[in-house]
Design an enzyme around this catalytic site. Structure first.
Site, PDB file in Angstrom:
ATOM      1  N   CYS A 143       0.812  -1.220   0.000  1.00  0.00           N
ATOM      2  CA  CYS A 143       0.000   0.000   0.000  1.00  0.00           C
ATOM      3  C   CYS A 143       0.842   1.265   0.000  1.00  0.00           C
ATOM      4  CB  CYS A 143      -0.968  -0.005   1.182  1.00  0.00           C
ATOM      5  SG  CYS A 143      -0.208  -0.368   2.781  1.00  0.00           S
ATOM      6  N   TYR A 144       2.112   1.153   0.380  1.00  0.00           N
ATOM      7  CA  TYR A 144       3.044   2.272   0.343  1.00  0.00           C
ATOM      8  C   TYR A 144       4.313   1.817  -0.387  1.00  0.00           C
ATOM      9  CZ  TYR A 144       0.215   4.702   3.901  1.00  0.00           C
ATOM     10  OH  TYR A 144      -0.800   5.328   4.584  1.00  0.00           O
TER      11      TYR A 144
END
Length: 387
Positions: A143-144
């Site tokens: 997600c990052y």
């Protein structure tokens, strides 16, 4: 039921501030007023007493959001002008401590180190509107996914910047001497051998917590002057102690109360947040802080009328005892004596050196006085008291 002859409420005082009718004096001015008119009449007349202090406060720093990148990142390491910040929070948030030192600094490898730049200097540069280089890294997640970002920012570019100081406004502090035969470099400044100087760091009768020694008006939500803007007390600070030896006036005879405080860094000024290089010790941040004391009754008025002659601290040896964790006082000294420039230790005169600025402490108290008189600063009603 109160046994005091004078009884006011926060609401009544704030209503007078709103109407421009509040009587406001500084903590220095109230001394003569109380002596001349007595504490009861002075309490009837005066509504607010303002205080101030400006000195190195190591336990300071700022929560900063550096802004997201594309693709997004969850930072695990962050640097401002090569000064490391703590990044184990979330996304692009970090905490920049005032005592963090620039990574290439040799520290005390070549003793005494100069410590030319650190977290306190970064904070001062930010509030001064200067450009600051930001670098951040991450190990990457689904997600990052981004692994690194690098950019130059000013304070106005940052989404959020909050001054959050875990320990400020120490209620009392040691007078530091050095009984050894070698120069010692400490957070209390350079101490010459054989007690050739005595350093202290409090504004005496202007110091906020000396004017409310039991914290009867200072608590969660108290509005304060912080770094040139309005800030708030969030809790007692680290190292806070209330069960200590006190004089008959209630003032502690050694280190006691502290405050945790918070405020919007974007509203603050480099005049009141100044990075410090302390030779042989490290870096710090001098913080301007002031608290208005509402005069709810004559008891509070009496506390605010304390003079430097009535405030005492302990003389502590930083040459041997303090580093070894030995608790021993070499005498008790008043702030009137400290401010005179010379104190007597074992019959010998010793010059004193202040680490706090009385000029700036007076200016803070005067700024608070003017702001309240102009209905621009109101008394914050504490939601929880620490007394």
């Amino acid at each position: 039921m109160s046994t005091c002859q004078v009884n006011k409420t926060y609401e009544e005082i704030n209503a007078k501030i709103a109407a421009g009718e509040a009587v406001v004096v500084t903590a220095e001015e109230i001394i003569d007023i109380a002596a001349k008119e007595g504490v009861v009449e002075a309490a009837r007349k005066v509504d607010v007493v303002t205080t101030g202090t400006f000195a190195p406060m190591c336990s300071s720093g700022a929560f900063i959001n550096i802004g997201q990148s594309s693709p997004v990142i969850r930072t695990t390491k962050t640097w401002f002008n090569n000064v490391p910040a703590y990044s184990a929070i979330a996304a692009v948030d970090c905490y920049l401590g005032a005592t963090a030192v620039c990574e290439e600094d040799p520290l005390n490898k070549y003793h005494p180190g100069e410590f030319n730049y650190g977290g306190g200097h970064v904070i001062q540069d930010l509030v001064a509107g200067k450009q600051v280089h930001v670098k951040a890294e991450s190990y990457g997640t689904d997600c990052y996914p981004n692994l690194a970002i690098e950019k130059t920012v000013t304070l106005k570019d940052l989404p959020n910047a909050i001054l959050c100081n875990p320990r400020n406004a120490y209620q009392n502090y040691n007078c530091a001497i050095n009984r050894s035969d070698k120069t010692k470099y400490t957070y209390m400044g350079t101490l010459k051998p054989n007690m050739a100087n005595a350093n202290y760091s409090t504004s005496g009768c202007l110091s906020p917590l000396f004017n409310d020694p039991y914290l009867k008006t200072i608590g969660l939500g108290t509005r304060i002057f912080l770094g040139g803007a309005q800030g708030y007390v969030t809790w007692t600070g680290t190292q806070h102690k209330k069960d200590v030896d006190r004089g008959l006036n209630g003032v502690p005879l050694s280190g006691a109360g502290t405050l945790s405080v918070i405020g919007d860094l974007k509203q603050m000024s480099p005049e009141w947040l100044v990075g410090q290089s302390i030779r042989g010790y490290g870096v710090s941040l001098s913080v301007g802080l002031g608290i208005p004391i509402p005069i709810l009754n004559e008891e509070i008025l009496k506390y605010t009328s304390v003079s430097d002659e009535e405030i005492f601290t302990q003389i502590i040896d930083y040459g041997y005892d303090y580093p070894k964790g030995i608790s021993k006082s070499y005498g008790q000294v008043s702030y009137a004596e400290l401010k005179s420039g010379t104190i007597m230790i074992k019959g010998e005169p010793v010059p004193t050196v202040p680490l706090s600025s009385m000029v700036k402490a007076r200016k803070i108290a005067q700024i608070l006085k003017t702001e309240i008189q102009k209905s621009r600063f109101y008394i914050g009603v504490p939601q929880h008291l620490f007394c």
